[in-house]
Design an enzyme around this catalytic site. Structure first.
Site, PDB file in Angstrom:
ATOM      1  N   ARG A  62      54.935  69.886 -23.707  1.00 32.45           N
ATOM      2  CA  ARG A  62      54.755  68.775 -24.210  1.00 32.45           C
ATOM      3  C   ARG A  62      55.630  68.644 -25.320  1.00 32.45           C
ATOM      4  NH1 ARG A  62      49.820  71.217 -23.355  1.00 32.45           N
ATOM      5  NH2 ARG A  62      48.306  70.106 -21.910  1.00 32.45           N
ATOM      6  N   HIS A  83      47.225  72.768 -17.818  1.00 31.69           N
ATOM      7  CA  HIS A  83      46.303  71.920 -17.498  1.00 31.69           C
ATOM      8  C   HIS A  83      45.101  72.795 -17.492  1.00 31.69           C
ATOM      9  CE1 HIS A  83      49.076  68.466 -15.482  1.00 31.69           C
ATOM     10  NE2 HIS A  83      48.619  68.698 -17.077  1.00 31.69           N
ATOM     11  N   ARG A 129      58.160  65.666 -18.531  1.00 32.59           N
ATOM     12  CA  ARG A 129      57.118  66.565 -18.319  1.00 32.59           C
ATOM     13  C   ARG A 129      56.925  66.365 -16.693  1.00 32.59           C
ATOM     14  NH1 ARG A 129      52.976  70.088 -20.249  1.00 32.59           N
ATOM     15  NH2 ARG A 129      50.996  69.294 -19.620  1.00 32.59           N
ATOM     16  N   LYS A 145      47.911  72.778 -27.051  1.00 29.61           N
ATOM     17  CA  LYS A 145      47.051  72.099 -27.930  1.00 29.61           C
ATOM     18  C   LYS A 145      45.882  72.875 -27.601  1.00 29.61           C
ATOM     19  CE  LYS A 145      48.993  67.551 -27.827  1.00 29.61           C
ATOM     20  NZ  LYS A 145      48.870  66.093 -27.375  1.00 29.61           N
ATOM     21  N   HIS A 204      57.133  62.173 -22.124  1.00 34.92           N
ATOM     22  CA  HIS A 204      56.352  62.568 -21.082  1.00 34.92           C
ATOM     23  C   HIS A 204      56.985  62.473 -19.479  1.00 34.92           C
ATOM     24  CE1 HIS A 204      52.445  64.291 -21.735  1.00 34.92           C
ATOM     25  NE2 HIS A 204      51.788  63.629 -20.872  1.00 34.92           N
ATOM     26  N   TYR A 252      50.340  64.864  -8.934  1.00 35.43           N
ATOM     27  CA  TYR A 252      51.599  65.080  -8.710  1.00 35.43           C
ATOM     28  C   TYR A 252      51.856  65.062  -7.329  1.00 35.43           C
ATOM     29  CZ  TYR A 252      52.449  65.690 -13.617  1.00 35.43           C
ATOM     30  OH  TYR A 252      52.472  65.422 -14.969  1.00 35.43           O
TER      31      TYR A 252
END
Length: 321
Positions: free
Chosen positions: A154, A282, A259, A178, A256, A291
């Site tokens: 990120r 994730h 990414r 995060k 993004h 994806y």
């Protein structure tokens, strides 16, 4: 990061991140803002707020929206806004749950994330080598882009990397994600080389700072701003500039999408979905599975564009019309 003091600060911090990291359009941000302020007002009327709201509170709010006669699309959008707000809050460590994530909405088609072709990424990387007023700016921009595409980080994780994470010519970087979660991400040879060169520049700049009696910095990409490192918004503007320089549609390019490109290109080359999940950080593999749909859609598009039988079928249909 400590939780905001009130609902308005929750909303403004979330919108800032959406603008800088995901490249959300102005109209999208305005819609999010309106929806979240409406939810905040409803909660406040019942002596609640985003920090304390439960799943039952969110469901009650959506029932109220239905009772007001709001359309299915509007209700779906409001639930989506709450889900994304709470996902952001979870990743930032403001809450340890997402009270909106398991609520079934009225239904809406899910958009696939935008991605980039390999040649478009190559153009962005080449543009980074040419963009910047001074040689050290160009080397920094090259390092930023090589690291981003090599790791799928990120942008907030990238710009706040500590310099200690990059010492010793590493094959892997330790990334603080995060919510305070750590993960290891591998570096490609081009990313390692760009990092090695940038560290030489960084060391020279640090020596100059110390010679002038200025405080040292702990960040790999320092700045004079209040955070001490480059911001998400600064990087967003940089990547738009690189898109223009590299001849890539700026509308397709945000931090993004790099990414997304990282994940999609890995999957296209046979990488395991679980490995991609770990690299992206994730929590749920269902997030990573999107994806596979991106790849399926792209493969279908390629067949329709390039397969001779597909072209013949399209031409026959046009002739019939």
């Amino acid at each position: 990061m400590s939780a905001p003091r009130d609902d308005l600060q929750w909303i403004s911090t979330f919108l800032e991140a959406q603008a800088a990291e995901a490249g959300a359009a102005r109209n999208t941000l305005l819609a999010y803002g309106r929806d979240l302020k409406d939810a905040a007002a409803w909660l406040s009327h019942r002596q609640g707020d985003f920090a304390k709201a439960s799943r039952g509170d969110v469901e009650a709010y959506l029932i109220n929206c239905d009772a007001e006669g709001l359309s299915q699309a509007t209700r779906a959008r409001r639930l989506s806004a709450l889900r994304q707000l709470y996902q952001f809050a979870f990743e930032e460590g403001w809450r340890n749950d997402n009270p909106a994530i398991q609520i079934k909405g009225p239904g809406r088609a899910k958009k696939l994330p935008k991605t980039l072709e390999v040649i478009e990424v190559d153009r962005l990387l080449e543009a980074a080598r040419q963009t910047g007023r001074k040689p050290e700016d160009r080397l920094r921009n090259t390092c930023l882009m090589e690291l981003l595409y090599a790791t799928g980080m990120r942008v907030s994780e990238l710009v706040s990397l500590p310099v200690t994470a990059a010492r010793g010519d590493p094959n892997m970087l330790l990334v603080l994600g995060k919510g305070g979660k750590e993960r290891m991400v591998p570096l490609s040879p081009p990313a390692r080389e760009a990092l090695r060169v940038w560290l030489q520049i960084w060391d020279e700049a640090e020596a100059a700072r110390q010679a002038k009696g200025k405080p040292s910095t702990k960040f790999l990409f320092p700045s004079r701003g209040k955070d001490g490192h480059l911001t998400r918004h600064w990087f967003y503007l940089l990547i738009k500039e690189l898109a223009v320089t590299g001849g890539v549609d700026p509308q397709k390019v945000t931090p993004h999408t790099l990414r997304h490109a990282f994940a999609t290109h890995l999957l296209a080359n046979g990488a395991d979905l679980r490995a991609i999940q770990a690299l992206l950080g994730h929590a749920d593999i269902a997030t990573t599975e999107i994806y596979t749909h991106v790849l399926d859609a792209r493969l279908s598009e390629l067949v329709l564009e390039h397969h001779p039988l597909a072209r013949s079928t399209i031409k026959d249909r046009q002739d019939e019309q």
